[in-house]
Structure formats: C-alpha cells, structure tokens
Design an enzyme around this catalytic site. Structure first.
Site, short mmCIF file in Angstrom:
data_model
loop_
_atom_site.label_atom_id
_atom_site.label_comp_id
_atom_site.label_asym_id
_atom_site.label_seq_id
_atom_site.Cartn_x
_atom_site.Cartn_y
_atom_site.Cartn_z
N GLY A 135 62.85 42.16 -94.15
CA GLY A 135 61.83 43.14 -94.24
C GLY A 135 62.57 44.64 -94.07
N SER A 136 61.55 45.35 -93.63
CA SER A 136 61.80 47.01 -93.70
C SER A 136 62.71 47.09 -92.55
CB SER A 136 60.48 47.67 -93.38
OG SER A 136 59.62 47.56 -94.51
N THR A 137 63.19 46.44 -91.87
CA THR A 137 64.36 46.53 -90.77
C THR A 137 65.71 46.51 -91.59
OG1 THR A 137 64.62 44.18 -90.18
CG2 THR A 137 63.08 45.33 -88.82
#
Lengths: 382, 645
Positions: free
Chosen positions: B326-328
């Site tokens: 995801g956004s990590t």
C-alpha cells in the site's frame, strides 16, 4: 549270599574296617567336592553364602553317611534290596498322589522335618534290586526272554513313575542305570542289539514320515522335537541357555578368565549357574585346564570303582557297583554333553559339584555301597 | 543262591568282560567330551571370547545437552529442564491393560494418553520402553516408584527436556523441538547416531531447526557392563560428549513480549530493527502459540484448534506473510522518480481526486483530491495521484530497482523457517506468471504498493531502516559469538537531499496536522518519530455493496477488510530503530497500525512501557487505561531469567 557264606575270619571287623576302606576313592571324592566348593564360592561373588557353606556341610554329612553305609556288612544291603525297591516305588506313587497336594512341586514328599525326593532314592534302589535279582537268578536263565522282560519291568517301573513327575533327566538315569546292571549280568547281546536297532528304526520311521501321507506325528509335535534336538532354532527361548553356556565355556580358553572373573556367570547370562550349569562356570573361569582336570578326576573315580567291581567274587557286589558307577558316569556325561551343546537340555546336575543336598546324599550312599562292597569283598584264598 | 565254583567262575568272567566293555564305552564317551572341550576352548576360544564381550559390554550413547537460546541480554528463550517421566516395557509388564489401569490411579492419565501408550507399545518391539507420561511432579513420580511392585515393567526415569520459559513470545522465531521422525532421518545424509536415542529431540522449526548443528552438540559414549537382563552393573569407561553451543539472538525478550502483547486480539505482525546494525530486536506475529505444547507432543484437539483458527497462529507473518505494501511503498516510487530525475521534488502536481490512464480511471483515496501537492506533502498526505504521475514518468523498471535497493523483494537469509521473498513484479514476471503483457495500469497500481507488489513486514522494516540510515543494512537474528565488531553496512548512496525530502514527508505524516498519522504523534522532543501509513486493499468494494450502502470498513466481514500498515523510524534526528506493523484486515493504516507502531517505538526507546508524557495530552487518559490493561498481560521481570551461560 547269606551270612553263612561270609567268611568271617577273612573279613575285617569293627574299627579295623577303617583300614580296609578304599582310601583313594575317598580322596578322589573329596577332590571333586572341592571343585564344587570353589565354584560355588566364586559364583556367589566371593562369598561362602548362600551356596558354598551349606554345600560343605552337606558334603561332610554325606561323607559320614558314606562311612556308615560302608561299615554295614554287604549281606545286609543284599537282603534289604528288594524291600528298598518296593519302598522307593511306593514313595514315587506317594509323590504321584500326595506330592502335588502338599508342595505344588511334584518331586518332593514332606516327611516330618525331611523333604524326601523319592526319585533320587529310586536311582540306588533300582540298581540294588536288579543286582540282587541277578544274584538270585539261575545263571542259565539270565538270557531267557521271560526273565529279561521281568528285569526290564523292574528297571522301567520306577523310571516311568519319575517320568510322570515329570523329570526326564532322572527317569533316564534310573532306566539306564538299570540297563547297565542288566547288561553287566550277561544278558545276551542280541537283546541290546535288537533294542538299539528297533529304537533307531522307530526314530527313522517317524522322522522320515514327516511331510508324507502317512505322517505319524502332528506337525507341532515335530516342531517340538526339532527345538529339543536343536536349541539354536529358538535362540531366545530354549536355545538361549545353551548358547550362553557355550559362549561361556568357549571363552574360557586354555587357562580361563581367572577365579571369580567369569563374566557370563557373574552377569547372570548363565541359567542355573550354581546347579546344572556349574561346569560352564568352571570352564569359563579355569579354562580347559580346570574343566578337563575335573573330567579326569571323574574318570579316575570310575576306574577305582570298576576295579573294586572286578576284584570281588561276589556277583551282587560286582553288579551293584557297576550299576552305581554307570549311573554316576551317566550323571556327569549327560550334564557335560548338555552344557557343551552336544545333548538336549535335560535337568541333570553335575554330581558332587552342583549345589543340592538330596542328590549329594544319595550319591554318597551309592559310594558307601561301593565301599561296603570293597571292605566286605569275598577274598580269594591267598 | 548257592553256586558252584564253576558257576562263580563263569559269572566272574562274564562280569569282567561286560565290565571292561562298559569301561571302554565310558572312556569313549569321555573322549568325545574331552575332544569337544578341547575344540571349544582352544580352537574356537577367540570367537566365543568375542561373543562373551559383546554380551557383556554395551555401548551407550550419552545424549548431549542441547545448547541454550538466549536473547541479546542473556534472557533464556529456550533451555532444558529436568523431566520426570514414566516408561513401560511390554515384555516386563505382562498384562498391559491392568498395569496401565493401576498407573492411571496414581498419576493423571487421559484416555488419549493410555491409548497412545498402548499403540506405541504394540508398534514397537516388546523390550522397547515406551513413554506413558512425562513432566510429572516429584510427588507423582514418587507415588509410581513406591508402588513399583504392583507395576511390573514400569520405570520412573529422569531426563532433560526442552523448555521455553517465555512460552508463546518467541514461538515463531525460536521454533520448537520434537522427537526425531522418520522424515527427519530421511532428510539427512548421514544421520548422527545420537538421533537414534529414544526420545531424542531435534529442532523442528525456527532457530531450533536452522541452528540444529550448533545446538545439538556431540554425543558422548559410555561402555557399561550389563547383565543378562540389560541392567547396568558398572561403568567401564566413558567419553564425555560436547554439549551443544548456545545461540545468542539479537532479540530483546522484553520488547518482544511487549510487541506481541500489543498485537493482542489482532491477526498482525510487527518487526523492530536496529537501524545501524540490522539487529532484529522484535519479530512478533500474533496470535502466537505455546511451543511447549509441541515438545510434549501436541494433542490433536490443540493442534486442530491452531490449524482452524482464522488468525493462523502457526504462521510467522513477519517473514512468511506477504502483503501489498500500500502507501508504505510510496517512498520507493518517490525516490525512484528523484533518482531518475523526472522531478526535483519541489514540483507540484495537481490532484483532482483521480487520474485517467489509457482509458481507465484511477482514484486517489481522497475523493475530492489533494489539490496541488509536492513530494513532501504527497507523502505526508499520501496522495495517490502524485505517485501515478511519477510512476508513469520513470517506469516500472526504475521503481523495481529502487525497491530492491531498499530491501524489498529480497529473501533474507535468516536462521528461521519459511522466509518469504515478497515480489517486485516485472514485465517478464507477468508474462511468465500471468500470461499477459505488462500494462501501464500495472505500473500505476504498483506505484502505490497495490497490484502485484508483495512485501513482508520484515522487508518493510528493512526498507524503513535503510531510509533512516542510508545504509544497506541486512537484518540479523543471531549474533555470531566469533564476530567481534558489527560489520559496517555499505552505504546506499542515496543523495542526502533526496533522503531529506523523503524523511521530511515521513515526519510530516506523523507530526504535521494534515499528516495521515497525526493522531499517532509523539510529543516527547527526543523521541519524535517519522513514519508512513499504508492501507492495502484485499478486495475492491463491489458496486453492489456500494449501492447497498457499504461505505465503512467496519461494515465488511473481517476477512474482506483492508490491511492496515505502518512503518516508522525514531528518533527523527538520530534514528535508532525502525518499525513495521501490519494488521491483517485492520481497516486502515492510520487507525489500526499507526497507534501500534507508536507504542512499540516508544517501548523500544524507553526500554519498557512508555511514559504517558510521550503521548499528546488529550490521549493520555485513554492510553493510561490501555496500558493498565496491558500490564496485566505482560510478563513479569522475574519470569525472565538471565542465564549465566
């Protein structure tokens, strides 16, 4: 032989009899007994208890019995031979009927403070009875079938009773001891040839019937015979003891592992190491030297006794001594053959060496009779 | 009968003849005996002597003491404890049922134990001892011993058995041991004879398995004299074995305990790394299980319970679990763009809330759009459209290269079982595995850590540590005692100004009012952290569901909710630790994962339960009650034994 036949003037009497004892025989007996004490001491791990000390006391007691029996005139033994035989058979019947009730073990009779093993008694009385029988029997009738069969019955009756206890080893000794007397009395060779011949034929027939249409025994019976004849077929069951015994014996080597160093005996690989398998322990700890020297001592004992038998003019005495000596020989020969894996395991102790009171006393009585025959032998006019 | 002289003479002659014959016969038999004796004792003596020695001497292996497993401070993670047990031999027992029945009245035996003992006995040869019960108390073993006459074939025994004093804390890392199985033996080329010792234990998973050679040690041997029933009479000689070597882990047992407890009630994973050395300080996968159950031989009820649990306690999610980051993942995309020179970082990109790429519309998580965002705000506010743009500019190859450089998609060589490699998807990979060509949409999806990208929590922690240190650190789980100094990790060679922007973005994520993890900020000046939230979709919400009014994650069944992720390092100025948290189906990164990441970070920096002063004032009441509740569950310091070894 009656008292009247006794040439009292030529017979030693009273304490003089001591001088006429067969002393080499006494010395040999003590020597053999000492083998037993040493081994029992070793098996107990260097202790007089629980075996060596009682054994020594019994041996001393046995020697005493032997002297008493030796000093009693031979004609007395001759005249009670028949009675002794009847008593022994009755006692065996007593074991048959009362033995199991009293003790659970069928070989013993409880008589007050004594425990009597009638089968031991039967070994002596059978020999004595047969010797007396042939002393009584007209020499011309010795090989007559009727009298031969009668003699066979006299030998086999106690043997069968012992076999029923069941005690195969002793039964064998009783029957063969009787057989020796019958043979020595001069029964025709033919009977023995026929007996051996028919025995061989029977065994051959039975064994060769195996696997054929006319098989005479059931399969499981054959298997039992196999296991009996060749214990190695069952290495953890019947064969275990024999294998362990042979290992112990063979590992002794020339001079053995040393006193109290026998690993097989000390670590309990040997069964019955203080009784039936004591010879194995001897062979393990003292090697070929120890084992064969005992064998030589036994043979010397036999030779000394045979000499007595040959020197006496008394038919009863000669036959009885031969019967006793024959029984004694069978004793140690069967025992040794068994522990060396030459014969199937039957419970026969090594005479005078194995731990055990009843057998020891009976053997001493036997040698007492030999001594009596020696002291009271009818001497030829010089 | 009175006989004549002639008759007497005849009798004597017959008897002499027969007597001599008998004598000869006896000499013959005696000769045979003599020959046999000679043959056995002189010719075959050596052979029999050998047999007697074999009889007498028994070579026994002395099982070596297994090495200990310790944490970085010497706290015992796996040790050996005295174990009283009862064994039974079939051939001595006679009536097995009767003996077992009597035994069950002396010691607690379940029907299952009895059945198992009976089965083992029938399967083995009759003289093989079979364990009926283990881990008995002293009283129980004494009861068995004093009733020995009524229990033929039953022997009380004592031995060492593996014990994990911290129970579930390190189950996934340390693993467990169990009895040697046929499969274990087949897997080895030349099995150590010590493995044949009944009840010998071998590492089955985790460090116990991977460091088996070091832990096992070498067996000693003992030559004993035994008697015919196998009882030992005396010892002849003895060669001492070598006890197994100890294994020192990089884990911090207390932090590990805190971390695992912080994941309580969730299906989650958390990793704490030392950013300089790569030491793994905590590697927690929740829920966990008690490895001691496996040592004892787990019951089928317990085992099925573990297998059927939808939170999958047996899986080590930290290294085995692969999740879309995801956004990590956005730091990767951003750095790839900076390195490719397709943006300077100051450039602003307009986010209307969506982007159309070759006919498909890709949404930003913020429906209304972020407006104009630069690199820093794109990270802190987690703008998707900015990343879509950058990914299209630099391409999937550059993103993959940066991803690998930061430690993603790499299978780390750790001494634990089932370490997964994650996935950096390439064109070739898609062709081979998905049987279709790479599309631009795939690149767009990858830019925000969706689509085909898969990472493990450990990899995310490594990535964060590398961003914090600019070093190519590698995770370490076991400290080699021979290794004196920590090897300095090579530099990542990322330009400091790029990293400054990335770290700024991560810092703003947590510390800026508009950051996605602002509610999980730290107020203690020296413990400020920088992080990045991530929310990865497991299933798209279907149109039907949207029509039915499903908007909120809470309305979905658990296993269809989004994974919540959070990575961070702290303190911002001089980073010491990096943390990665994944909460399976937790809903969202900022709500589910970030608070956990903060607590773990603070626990690591404070060496224990974090002080309330580190938290923003409005949250302290709630945090306080959470901490109180957690203190109940945390392991007490006295339970953590420092081993002298």
């Amino acid at each position: 032989m009656s008292y009247l036949e006794y040439n009292t003037k030529r017979m030693p009497a009273g304490l003089a009899k001591v001088l006429y004892l067969n002393w080499p025989l006494v010395a040999l007996l003590i020597a053999v007994g000492c083998y037993g004490f040493v081994m029992l001491y070793s098996i107990a791990g260097g202790s007089l208890y629980p075996w060596a000390d009682p054994q020594m006391k019994r041996f001393a007691f046995g020697l005493g019995v032997m002297f008493i029996v030796a000093f009693i005139p031979l004609w007395f033994w001759r005249s009670i031979a028949g009675l002794g035989y009847v008593v022994a058979v009755l006692l065996l019947l007593g074991v048959e009927f009362f033995g199991s009730v009293g003790m659970g073990a069928k070989r013993w009779l409880e008589l007050g403070p004594f425990r009597l093993q009638p089968s031991e008694l039967a070994k002596i009385t059978t020999v004595m009875a047969l010797a007396a029988y042939y002393d009584w029997l007209d020499l011309k009738k010795v090989s007559h079938p009727f009298w031969v069969v009668l003699a066979a019955v006299i030998a086999l009756l106690p043997a069968l009773l012992v076999l029923r206890q069941p005690d195969l080893g002793t039964a064998l000794l009783v029957a063969l001891g009787g057989g020796v007397v019958i043979f020595a009395a001069g029964v025709h060779w033919g009977y023995f040839a026929a007996l051996i011949g028919s025995g061989v034929a029977l065994v051959t027939t039975v064994m060769s019937s195996r696997g054929t249409d006319w098989q005479l025994l059931k399969d499981y019976q054959f298997r039992r015979i196999d296991a009996f004849l060749d214990p190695s077929l069952d290495p953890l069951g019947a064969g275990y003891h024999i294998n362990q015994s042979m290992i112990a014996l063979g590992s002794g080597g020339w001079s053995g592992r040393g006193f109290m160093e026998g690993t097989q005996a000390r670590l309990n690989f040997l069964p019955e190491k203080h009784t039936d398998f004591i010879f194995t322990t001897l062979a393990e700890e003292f090697g070929f030297v120890g084992a064969s020297s005992l064998l030589v001592l036994y043979l010397m004992l036999i030779a000394v006794c045979l000499l007595t038998a040959l020197r006496t003019t008394n038919r009863f005495a000669a036959l009885m001594v031969m019967g006793i000596v024959g029984t004694f020989f069978l004793y140690f020969a069967v025992n040794m053959a068994m522990v060396m894996g030459l014969a199937p395991v039957v419970g026969v102790p090594l005479p005078l060496v194995s731990y055990g009171g009843s057998a020891m006393v009976v053997i001493m009585v036997g040698f007492g009779l030999v001594q009596s025959a020696h002291i009271h032998r009818a001497r030829l006019p010089s | 009968m009175k006989r004549s002289e002639r008759e007497q003479e005849f009798s004597r002659r017959v008897i002499s003849r027969r007597g001599l014959f008998l004598g000869a016969l006896q000499v013959g038999v005696a000769g045979t005996l003599f020959w046999r004796l000679h043959d056995m004792q002189l010719n075959q003596s050596e052979q029999f002597h050998l047999l007697a020695e074999e009889n007498r001497i028994n070579l026994r292996l002395l099982p070596p003491t297994r090495g200990l497993i310790l944490d970085r401070n010497g706290i015992l993670l796996a040790g050996n404890e005295q174990n009283y047990r009862v064994v039974i031999k079939r051939d001595d027992a006679g009536d097995i049922d009767l003996v077992l029945e009597r035994l069950s009245r002396l010691i607690p035996l379940s029907q299952e134990d009895i059945e198992r003992a009976r089965r083992d006995m029938l399967r083995n040869r009759p003289f093989v001892p079979v364990t009926v019960a283990e881990r008995l108390s002293w009283e129980e073993i004494s009861r068995v011993a004093s009733n020995a006459p009524a229990l033929p074939g039953v022997t009380p025994e004592m031995g060492l058995s593996r014990y994990y004093p911290l129970h579930e804390d390190t189950a996934h890392v340390v693993g467990y041991v169990g009895p040697v199985s046929e499969r274990d033996l087949e897997a080895l080329e030349a099995p150590d004879p010590v493995l044949m010792i009944p009840r010998f234990q071998i590492g089955k998973s985790g460090v116990e398995r991977m460091q088996e050679d070091r832990l096992r040690g070498r067996a000693g041997s003992q030559r004993v004299e035994v008697n015919s029933v196998g009882r030992v009479m005396r010892e002849l000689d003895r060669v001492e074995g070598t006890p197994g070597g100890n294994v020192h882990m990089t884990l911090d047992a207390r932090l590990q305990n805190y971390t695992l407890e912080r994941l309580h009630g969730q299906s989650a994973a958390a990793v704490v790394l030392d950013v300089e050395s790569g030491d793994i300080l905590a590697l927690a996968s929740g829920p966990s299980f008690d490895p001691n159950l496996f040592v004892r031989g787990i019951s089928s009820t317990d085992f099925n319970g573990l297998l059927e649990n939808q939170y999958r306690p047996l899986v080590n999610k930290t290294v085995q679990g692969m999740y879309p980051p995801g956004s990590t993942f956005k730091m990767v995309t951003a750095l790839a763009a900076l390195e490719a020179g397709v943006t300077d970082g100051q450039e602003r990109v307009f986010c209307p809330g969506h982007m159309d790429v070759s006919g498909n519309r890709f949404h930003c998580w913020k429906r209304g759009g972020h407006g104009r965002v630069d690199l820093v705000s794109a990270l802190s506010e987690s703008c998707d459209v900015y990343m879509y743009e950058m990914a299209q500019r630099c391409g999937i190859e550059r993103i993959n290269a940066m991803s690998t450089r930061l430690g993603l998609g790499i299978r780390y060589d750790l001494p634990i079982t089932s370490v997964a490699g994650g996935l950096n998807p390439t064109r070739e990979w898609k062709r081979n595995n998905r049987n279709s060509e790479w599309r631009i949409g795939d690149t767009v999806n990858a830019s925000i850590g969706q689509g085909f990208v898969l990472t493990t929590p450990l990899q995310l922690a490594v990535m964060t540590a590398r961003l914090a240190s600019n070093k190519a650190i590698l995770p370490r789980l076991v400290r080699d005692p021979a290794e004196r100094a920590i090897q300095e990790a090579a530099s990542l060679d990322l330009r400091p100004e790029w990293l400054r922007m990335i770290r700024r973005g991560m810092s703003d994520t947590v510390n800026d009012r508009r950051g996605t993890a602002y509610s999980s900020r730290v107020v203690a000046e020296d413990q400020l952290m920088a992080g990045k939230t991530g929310t990865s979709q497991v299933f798209s919400i279907t149109r039907a569901e949207r029509d039915a009014g499903v908007r909120r994650q809470e309305d979905l069944p658990w296993n269809r909710r989004n994974h919540g992720l959070f990575v961070n390092f702290a303190p911002i100025d001089a980073p010491r630790i990096a943390v990665a948290v994944v909460v399976e189906h937790g809903g969202g990164g900022s709500s589910a994962a970030a608070p956990i990441g903060r607590d773990i970070t603070l626990a690591a920096l404070n060496n224990g339960v974090p002080p309330l002063s580190a938290y923003p004032a409005p949250q302290r009441n709630r945090i306080h009650s959470e901490q109180q509740e957690m203190l109940e569950r945390l392991r007490k310091p006295e339970d953590m034994r420092i081993s002298r070894a």
